[in-house]
Design an enzyme around this catalytic site. Structure first.
Site, PDB file in Angstrom:
ATOM      1  N   HIS A   1      56.309 103.614  18.779  1.00 60.87           N
ATOM      2  CA  HIS A   1      55.860 104.861  19.077  1.00 60.87           C
ATOM      3  C   HIS A   1      54.955 104.661  20.002  1.00 60.87           C
ATOM      4  O   HIS A   1      54.120 103.873  19.897  1.00 60.87           O
ATOM      5  CB  HIS A   1      55.427 105.771  17.991  1.00 60.87           C
ATOM      6  CG  HIS A   1      56.316 106.231  16.833  1.00 60.87           C
ATOM      7  ND1 HIS A   1      55.661 106.676  15.529  1.00 60.87           N
ATOM      8  CD2 HIS A   1      57.466 106.622  16.509  1.00 60.87           C
ATOM      9  CE1 HIS A   1      56.675 106.911  14.746  1.00 60.87           C
ATOM     10  NE2 HIS A   1      57.823 106.993  15.514  1.00 60.87           N
TER      11      HIS A   1
ATOM     12  N   ASP B   1      51.419 104.388  18.539  1.00 59.58           N
ATOM     13  CA  ASP B   1      50.991 103.291  17.665  1.00 59.58           C
ATOM     14  C   ASP B   1      51.023 101.780  18.285  1.00 59.58           C
ATOM     15  O   ASP B   1      50.277 100.995  17.799  1.00 59.58           O
ATOM     16  CB  ASP B   1      52.312 103.075  16.879  1.00 59.58           C
ATOM     17  CG  ASP B   1      52.344 104.220  15.771  1.00 59.58           C
ATOM     18  OD1 ASP B   1      51.140 104.610  15.265  1.00 59.58           O
ATOM     19  OD2 ASP B   1      53.466 104.751  15.014  1.00 59.58           O
TER      20      ASP B   1
HETATM   21  C1  XUL Z   1      60.085 110.160  10.373  1.00 58.96           C
HETATM   22  C2  XUL Z   1      60.781 109.166  11.004  1.00 58.96           C
HETATM   23  C3  XUL Z   1      60.069 108.488  12.293  1.00 58.96           C
HETATM   24  C4  XUL Z   1      61.126 108.407  13.275  1.00 58.96           C
HETATM   25  C5  XUL Z   1      60.657 107.943  14.601  1.00 58.96           C
HETATM   26  O1  XUL Z   1      60.264 110.562   9.177  1.00 58.96           O
HETATM   27  O2  XUL Z   1      61.697 108.517  10.431  1.00 58.96           O
HETATM   28  O3  XUL Z   1      59.552 107.226  11.999  1.00 58.96           O
HETATM   29  O4  XUL Z   1      62.128 107.302  12.966  1.00 58.96           O
HETATM   30  O5  XUL Z   1      59.854 108.908  15.329  1.00 58.96           O
END
Ligand code: XUL
Ligand code: CO
Length: 435
Positions: free
Chosen positions: A100, A103
């Protein structure tokens, strides 16, 4: 001895090994059906769980020991994490990772400062990828953490928030392209509603579709040709998410003309939250030719939320791998460990134990699924159940050449059908022969 994780590189020692820091089943280069295990499984480490999850829960603060992290929002701290993360991947022999934007790099005072920090981290990630051969499975933008996204991102009623989210996705796509990412994921964390009383659902879904069309246009513009993934999840944190399950996502993508560029990223714990089994969600996606990637984890039957635990259930990984092998394997996607340790497992070494378990559980699932397929009885029995549709009349039905008149004549002539058993228990026993 690695200084951050207190262990050596994890090796394959085979099923009789008693060493907790060894693979018992995951033998990266061993061939299964002519292809190395690592290519079947395409394991990815999730940056957000490995490096950023402090292991808090709704009742308590984080417990994770991260001695390399000074807790600051500095770019130096973010760069230090990159180095530790690549050590982690190397210890486990994992060749892919996912991130992300917020992150890997800090969100700073304004968008251009945040973008600049992101550029610095992406440059370091690029160096590390070149040095190690590790590849980016997918990137994504975090559109759910910051208070500005409390009422949604691409479905926010506020135009300013919508534009901010678009700018953030644009940048995250460009960073994904810069790192030669194989895909880009949309998880609509806040794309849904808390109450319909204040929500124009039609308008919000139209806005989300317009947003995704702009993403498609931008991908074309920057030459990003990997697929986009939508990751279904029914709720949490919202009351209802628009991308609630695989079928809802497929309907949305079809309705808005987005089928070409998109695939689904199916997550185990999201499937069960939606009231489905993981194999159901995978089968729905695969049947539409839309199964792109998997977020591997599991829920806990006794806890009602998204616990994101590491996969340990061999029966479940077998079912997952039956679908993956059945569709001919992953192309751009893979198995991303979107999983976190329990709050009680606070040492860095626990990250290693957790991933060894997940990787071995999938390796066993792969071997078992391959054995079931080579044995052939399961597929043969399923095939036989529909044998009638291989006859002349069945072929007419399946090719759209039949009519109710013709079927009525057939029913009148043939009398009461004598139905065969579904043999569920026999098939469950058959599967257990291999487990
Ligand atoms: C949230 C989730 C996230 C997605 C990417 O439930 O699974 O980590 O994979 O944003
Ligand atoms: Co996920």
């Amino acid at each position: 001895m690695n200084k951050h994780f207190s262990c050596e590189k994890i090796r394959y020692e085979g099923p009789t090994s008693k060493n907790p820091l060894a693979f018992k089943h995951y033998d990266a280069d061993a061939l299964i059906d002519g292809k190395p295990m690592k290519e079947h499984l395409r394991f990815a480490g999730a940056y957000w769980h490995v490096m950023r999850n402090a292991l808090s829960d709704p009742f308590g603060v984080g417990t994770a020991h991260m001695p390399w992290d000074d807790g600051s929002d500095s770019v130096e701290n973010a760069l230090r994490r990159v180095d530790v993360f690549f050590e982690f991947l190397d210890i486990l022999g994992m060749e892919y990772y996912c991130w992300h934007d917020r992150d890997i790099a800090p969100e700073l005072g304004d968008l251009s400062a945040s973008n600049k920090a992101l550029d610095a981290v992406v440059a370091r990630l690029k160096e590390k990828q070149a040095e190690t051969g590790v590849k980016l499975l997918w990137g994504t933008a975090c559109l759910f953490n910051h208070p500005r996204y409390a009422q949604g991102a691409s479905t926010s009623p506020d135009l300013n928030v919508y534009a901010y989210a678009a700018a953030q996705v644009k940048k995250a796509m460009e960073c994904t392209k810069e790192l030669d990412g194989r895909g880009y994921t949309f998880w609509g964390g806040r794309e849904g509603y808390a109450t319909l009383l204040n929500t124009d659902m039609k308008r919000e879904m139209d806005h989300m579709a317009a947003f995704l069309h702009m993403a498609v246009d931008h991908a074309k513009k920057i030459g990003f040709d990997g697929p986009f993934y939508i990751e279904p999840k029914p709720r949490e944190p919202t009351t209802h998410q628009y991308d609630s399950d695989a079928a809802a996502c497929l309907n949305f993508l079809r309705e808005y003309g987005l089928m070409d560029k998109f695939r689904l990223n199916i997550e185990t714990n999201h499937a069960t939250l939606a009231g489905h089994s993981m194999e159901h969600e995978l089968t729905v996606a695969a049947n539409a030719g839309m199964l792109g990637s998997i977020d591997a984890n599991r829920g806990d039957p006794l806890i009602g939320w998204d616990t994101d635990q590491f996969p340990t259930d061999i029966y479940q990984t077998t079912q997952v791998m039956l679908v993956v092998l059945g569709m001919g394997g992953f192309t751009t996607g893979g198995l991303n460990f979107d999983a976190k340790r329990r709050r009680e497992s606070h040492e860095p070494l626990d990250l290693i134990h957790a991933h060894i378990g997940g990787m071995d559980t999938f390796a066993r699932g792969l071997k078992i699924a391959d054995a079931i397929r080579r044995d052939g009885r399961l597929a043969e029995i399923v095939q036989q159940r529909y044998a009638g549709f291989g006859d002349e009349l069945g072929k007419k039905i399946e090719s759209g050449q039949c009519s109710f008149d013709e079927l009525e004549r057939f029913a009148l002539a043939n009398g009461e059908p004598a139905l065969d058993s579904g043999r569920q228990e026999m098939l469950e026993n058959l599967i257990n022969e291999f487990i």
